[in-house]
Write a protein that holds these residues in place. Structure first.
Motif, PDB file in Angstrom:
ATOM      1  N   TRP A 159       0.827  -1.207   0.000  1.00 40.80           N
ATOM      2  CA  TRP A 159       0.000   0.000   0.000  1.00 40.80           C
ATOM      3  C   TRP A 159       0.865   1.263   0.000  1.00 40.80           C
ATOM      4  CZ3 TRP A 159      -4.843  -0.835  -1.230  1.00 40.80           C
ATOM      5  CH2 TRP A 159      -5.365  -2.117  -1.005  1.00 40.80           C
ATOM      6  N   ARG A 160       1.997   1.231   0.667  1.00 38.17           N
ATOM      7  CA  ARG A 160       2.915   2.384   0.667  1.00 38.17           C
ATOM      8  C   ARG A 160       3.437   2.651  -0.745  1.00 38.17           C
ATOM      9  NH1 ARG A 160       5.685   5.673  -0.495  1.00 38.17           N
ATOM     10  NH2 ARG A 160       7.323   6.841   0.606  1.00 38.17           N
TER      11      ARG A 160
ATOM     12  N   GLU B 153       0.880  16.028  -4.284  1.00 37.89           N
ATOM     13  CA  GLU B 153       2.012  15.534  -5.067  1.00 37.89           C
ATOM     14  C   GLU B 153       3.281  15.687  -4.236  1.00 37.89           C
ATOM     15  OE1 GLU B 153       2.761  19.544  -7.725  1.00 37.89           O
ATOM     16  OE2 GLU B 153       1.444  17.990  -8.529  1.00 37.89           O
ATOM     17  N   GLY B 154       4.378  15.111  -4.743  1.00 36.72           N
ATOM     18  CA  GLY B 154       5.663  15.255  -4.061  1.00 36.72           C
ATOM     19  C   GLY B 154       5.667  14.610  -2.682  1.00 36.72           C
ATOM     20  N   ALA B 155       6.287  15.331  -1.729  1.00 30.32           N
ATOM     21  CA  ALA B 155       6.409  14.804  -0.363  1.00 30.32           C
ATOM     22  C   ALA B 155       5.044  14.615   0.276  1.00 30.32           C
ATOM     23  CB  ALA B 155       7.262  15.756   0.480  1.00 30.32           C
ATOM     24  N   GLU B 156       4.073  15.443  -0.098  1.00 33.25           N
ATOM     25  CA  GLU B 156       2.746  15.350   0.521  1.00 33.25           C
ATOM     26  C   GLU B 156       2.023  14.071   0.117  1.00 33.25           C
ATOM     27  OE1 GLU B 156       1.125  19.786   1.418  1.00 33.25           O
ATOM     28  OE2 GLU B 156       1.038  19.162  -0.686  1.00 33.25           O
TER      29      GLU B 156
ATOM     30  N   ALA C 194       0.638  10.849   2.372  1.00 33.44           N
ATOM     31  CA  ALA C 194      -0.708  10.280   2.224  1.00 33.44           C
ATOM     32  C   ALA C 194      -0.635   8.766   2.017  1.00 33.44           C
ATOM     33  CB  ALA C 194      -1.434  10.940   1.050  1.00 33.44           C
ATOM     34  N   LYS C 195       0.393   8.299   1.314  1.00 28.98           N
ATOM     35  CA  LYS C 195       0.551   6.856   1.095  1.00 28.98           C
ATOM     36  C   LYS C 195       0.807   6.134   2.423  1.00 28.98           C
ATOM     37  CE  LYS C 195       2.360   7.298  -3.618  1.00 28.98           C
ATOM     38  NZ  LYS C 195       3.509   7.065  -4.498  1.00 28.98           N
ATOM     39  N   ILE C 196       1.526   6.776   3.334  1.00 30.76           N
ATOM     40  CA  ILE C 196       1.761   6.183   4.650  1.00 30.76           C
ATOM     41  C   ILE C 196       0.449   6.120   5.433  1.00 30.76           C
ATOM     42  CG2 ILE C 196       2.900   6.565   6.884  1.00 30.76           C
ATOM     43  CD1 ILE C 196       5.324   7.613   5.301  1.00 30.76           C
ATOM     44  N   VAL C 197      -0.371   7.185   5.329  1.00 32.05           N
ATOM     45  CA  VAL C 197      -1.693   7.178   5.975  1.00 32.05           C
ATOM     46  C   VAL C 197      -2.539   6.030   5.414  1.00 32.05           C
ATOM     47  CG1 VAL C 197      -3.847   8.466   6.303  1.00 32.05           C
ATOM     48  CG2 VAL C 197      -1.658   9.662   6.475  1.00 32.05           C
ATOM     49  N   LEU C 198      -2.517   5.874   4.082  1.00 27.12           N
ATOM     50  CA  LEU C 198      -3.257   4.785   3.427  1.00 27.12           C
ATOM     51  C   LEU C 198      -2.760   3.433   3.912  1.00 27.12           C
ATOM     52  CD1 LEU C 198      -5.134   3.658   1.122  1.00 27.12           C
ATOM     53  CD2 LEU C 198      -3.138   3.836  -0.391  1.00 27.12           C
ATOM     54  N   ALA C 199      -1.444   3.226   3.893  1.00 27.18           N
ATOM     55  CA  ALA C 199      -0.870   1.943   4.305  1.00 27.18           C
ATOM     56  C   ALA C 199      -1.207   1.622   5.759  1.00 27.18           C
ATOM     57  CB  ALA C 199       0.646   1.961   4.098  1.00 27.18           C
TER      58      ALA C 199
END
Length: 417
Positions: free
Chosen positions: A262-263, A292-295, A299-304
């Motif tokens: 997911w990350r 986009e970018g670092a943001e 968000a991918k960490i929040v999703l994971a």
């Protein structure tokens, strides 16, 4: 179609992107206003775990329960003996009853994380269709059920038509599958008052068959709802990766590897996946689509974390994030990486690094591992691995080594005492 639902369930299905098609929006919406309305999804027991490709259906059942409905998880103990031919190029291998029962036991572990089972009005039921299929009398079944099916109509279903158009064999055994699935819906309606079958859009023909059969035999009104067949933004089938299926059971795929899947979501998929696979608020999911970018990486960490918490619990999600930070941000080893534990006997005389890469799950074959090394995609303890002929002995493995394939896939190799 623009339809404004009154029921919480249909509102969630539409607003979060679960809905591909429905046999009767208004009729289903009215039915779902009644608390404890039963609905089901069938799962064939072809493996000891479900994978991410089934997670959209599991989340549909979870939302059904959260909005007051009664989920039925139908285990295909009977239909797995036949095999679903829908959109397959070949016939499924047949499993023994013992293998099917073992697979069902494994799959039950997944559902227990997402649904509450019990005797309450909205508590989930787990039912095995072997309950009514195993004891069928063939002649009675042909007379009472088979007469309601038109071969002409069944041949017109896309799942069958696409197989025949490619001139691929479709056995009579498989052709019976859609009749058995239709009969499942009839029996669930008769025994448990189930009024809705859900599934992926490839199940549309099977679902419609069940609705038609139940209307003919019992004169009951029931409904069907399908979800879109998901692919990632780059066109890959959801839940399949180069390293294999993303299983939902921890004994078949570590929570860390699950979290990493997911990350590593593509930027374009983060908002959509958050709507489907988490319970994050819709406005936050929409916000993800603009980042986009670092943001977007945050968000991918929040999703994971959100998806892993549902599947493996908050402790596993926190451990996976901590390991990822240790591995990627600090260059460390991390405590939660997938680990290949070797015995002294296995490394006596040395073991090739190519073999280690394959056994650690970083490549499927020795040829693939050698290509990874040749293309500078492999690392050992964060240093470039350039020698495909490298051999490692017990002394080299006295302390754990880290193998890496690209920047995102890692494994530890340890020597057991």
């Amino acid at each position: 179609m623009t339809y404004h639902p009154k029921s919480d369930f249909l509102h969630v299905m539409m607003s979060r992107g679960f809905l591909a098609d429905c046999t009767d929006y208004q009729g289903l919406d009215e039915a779902m206003l009644k608390p404890g309305t039963p609905a089901y999804i069938g799962f064939d027991a072809t493996a000891k775990s479900l994978h991410v490709g089934s997670l959209i259906q599991i989340m549909m059942l979870r939302w059904l329960q959260k909005t007051g409905g009664k989920p039925i998880t139908l285990m295909g103990g009977g239909t797995t003996k036949v095999g679903d031919p829908s959109f397959r190029a070949d016939e499924r291998p047949l499993l023994t009853p013992e293998a099917i029962d073992a697979n069902i036991d494994g799959i039950k572990q997944v559902f227990a994380k997402y649904l509450t089972y019990g005797d309450g009005p909205s508590d989930a039921l787990m039912i095995n269709n072997a309950e009514w299929l195993d004891g069928l009398n063939y002649l009675e079944f042909l007379r009472d059920i088979g007469r309601h099916f038109s071969i002409n109509r069944m041949l017109a279903f896309e799942s069958v038509k696409s197989r025949l158009d490619r001139e691929q064999s479709l056995s009579f055994l498989e052709f019976n599958y859609m009749i058995l699935q239709a009969y499942d819906f009839l029996e669930l309606n008769r025994r448990y008052g189930c009024v809705l079958q859900m599934g992926g859009s490839d199940q549309w023909g099977n679902i419609v068959n069940g609705i038609d059969l139940t209307r003919r035999v019992l004169d009951h009104q029931i409904f069907g709802l399908t979800s879109p067949l998901l692919t990632t933004s780059d066109g890959r089938k959801m839940g399949k990766t180069q390293s294999g299926a993303i299983w939902l059971n921890a004994d078949m795929l570590s929570p860390y590897e699950f979290w990493q899947f997911w990350r590593n979501t593509s930027d374009a998929d983060v908002g959509r996946f958050a709507r489907l696979y988490t319970e994050l608020p819709l406005d936050e999911c929409a916000r993800f689509e603009k980042l986009e970018g670092a943001e977007i990486n945050a968000a991918k960490i929040v999703l994971a974390n959100a998806v892993t918490t549902l599947c493996h619990g908050p402790d596993a999600a926190a451990a996976a994030e901590a390991t990822a930070r240790e591995v990627f941000e600090k260059g460390g080893v991390g405590d939660d990486l997938p680990t290949l534990a070797l015995t002294g006997a296995e490394v006596e005389g040395g073991i090739s690094v190519v073999q280690l890469i394959v056994r650690a799950g970083l490549a499927k074959t020795g040829k693939e591992a050698k290509r990874l090394i040749a293309e500078n995609g492999a690392r050992i303890d964060d240093a470039p691995l350039t020698d495909a002929g490298m051999m490692l002995d017990a002394a080299a493995l006295a302390s754990p080594i880290k193998l890496s394939a690209g920047k995102k896939r890692h494994a530890l190799v340890t020597l057991t005492p």
